[in-house]
Motif scaffolding. Sequence first.
Motif, PDB file in Angstrom:
ATOM      1  N   ALA A 129     -48.519 108.204 -60.826  1.00 37.19           N
ATOM      2  CA  ALA A 129     -47.303 108.340 -61.637  1.00 37.19           C
ATOM      3  C   ALA A 129     -46.613 109.668 -61.349  1.00 37.19           C
ATOM      4  N   TYR A 130     -47.411 110.747 -61.217  1.00 42.20           N
ATOM      5  CA  TYR A 130     -46.845 112.053 -60.875  1.00 42.20           C
ATOM      6  C   TYR A 130     -46.138 111.997 -59.520  1.00 42.20           C
ATOM      7  N   ILE A 131     -46.769 111.328 -58.560  1.00 39.22           N
ATOM      8  CA  ILE A 131     -46.198 111.241 -57.210  1.00 39.22           C
ATOM      9  C   ILE A 131     -44.857 110.514 -57.247  1.00 39.22           C
ATOM     10  N   VAL A 132     -44.799 109.387 -57.964  1.00 39.58           N
ATOM     11  CA  VAL A 132     -43.550 108.623 -58.064  1.00 39.58           C
ATOM     12  C   VAL A 132     -42.467 109.459 -58.740  1.00 39.58           C
ATOM     13  N   LEU A 133     -42.833 110.141 -59.825  1.00 39.46           N
ATOM     14  CA  LEU A 133     -41.874 110.971 -60.553  1.00 39.46           C
ATOM     15  C   LEU A 133     -41.350 112.099 -59.667  1.00 39.46           C
ATOM     16  N   ALA A 134     -42.260 112.763 -58.954  1.00 42.18           N
ATOM     17  CA  ALA A 134     -41.874 113.904 -58.119  1.00 42.18           C
ATOM     18  C   ALA A 134     -40.996 113.464 -56.953  1.00 42.18           C
ATOM     19  N   THR A 135     -41.327 112.328 -56.338  1.00 38.80           N
ATOM     20  CA  THR A 135     -40.538 111.873 -55.190  1.00 38.80           C
ATOM     21  C   THR A 135     -39.165 111.363 -55.608  1.00 38.80           C
ATOM     22  N   LEU A 136     -39.061 110.865 -56.819  1.00 39.61           N
ATOM     23  CA  LEU A 136     -37.753 110.433 -57.328  1.00 39.61           C
ATOM     24  C   LEU A 136     -36.849 111.620 -57.635  1.00 39.61           C
ATOM     25  N   ALA A 137     -37.458 112.741 -58.012  1.00 44.93           N
ATOM     26  CA  ALA A 137     -36.687 113.877 -58.517  1.00 44.93           C
ATOM     27  C   ALA A 137     -35.682 114.394 -57.502  1.00 44.93           C
ATOM     28  N   GLY A 138     -36.121 114.599 -56.260  1.00 48.86           N
ATOM     29  CA  GLY A 138     -35.225 115.163 -55.254  1.00 48.86           C
ATOM     30  C   GLY A 138     -33.991 114.321 -55.038  1.00 48.86           C
ATOM     31  N   GLY A 139     -34.180 113.026 -54.863  1.00 51.99           N
ATOM     32  CA  GLY A 139     -33.050 112.140 -54.636  1.00 51.99           C
ATOM     33  C   GLY A 139     -32.131 112.055 -55.834  1.00 51.99           C
TER      34      GLY A 139
END
Length: 259
Positions: A4-14
């Motif tokens: 969940a952290y990975i998905v949240l973090a990768t979404l943040a930049g975009g």
Amino acid sequence: MTLAYIVLATLAGGLLSVTIAAGLTVSLLSRLVPQLVSLSTGVLLGTALLSVLPEAFEGQSHPQPLFLTLLGGLLFFFFLEKVELYRHSHHHEGDGHDHHHHFDQEQAGRGGLSVLVGDSIHNFCDGALIAVAFLADTQLGWMTAIAIVAHEIPQEVGDYLVLLNAGFSRARALAYNALSGLAAVAGGVLGYFLIQPFQELLPYLMVVAASSFIYVAVADLIPQLQRRLPWRATLMQIVWLVVGLGVVGLLLLERGHAH
């Protein structure tokens, strides 16, 4: 929870880059990109040299293989950029670099395909690097994500301006940016499932992540900061670079207190 952290973090930049691009005028975006480049230089170098590499080398009695991995990583990203599969350019008409007329049309390529493909591969790699960091340590994962987000914002804003100046509508240019940003999520999720069973490889993969940060900072960002500028502009470059390093330092202090 890690996934969940990975998905949240990768979404943040975009999401951040698209939100910034959607909410600001083109002239203001053009003025912001140089400051963001200086900031991301400090964040990338600080994260790579003060956080990721020390973590990777911790407890390793034979550092030579990790140094060899660092060298290989730098050469690998150099090769990807040479074949235009690892774009991280912030150049566009009106950025003060005296680009010739129709430069943005050339950058965008036919139908914007080169921008979309290059950024998607870059973002996919970034997502995988974020997954590596989270699998090693949650706080290191957030630090790595912040470093990538700091670089993604000027990169995506720069590409957005290229597409606008190449004749794309605002909505279409934003859609291209958002679509390429989703590649980071795919890279993060795929990286999580592929890397998790091979924990012993994490130090080497962390070194690869650090080599990506160092390569982008040294090969792309710092050369942009080396232009002759008025002393005020030069001072602001230094200030924003130090701010980037300061952000990393504060995160390291917080991480130290947590441990």
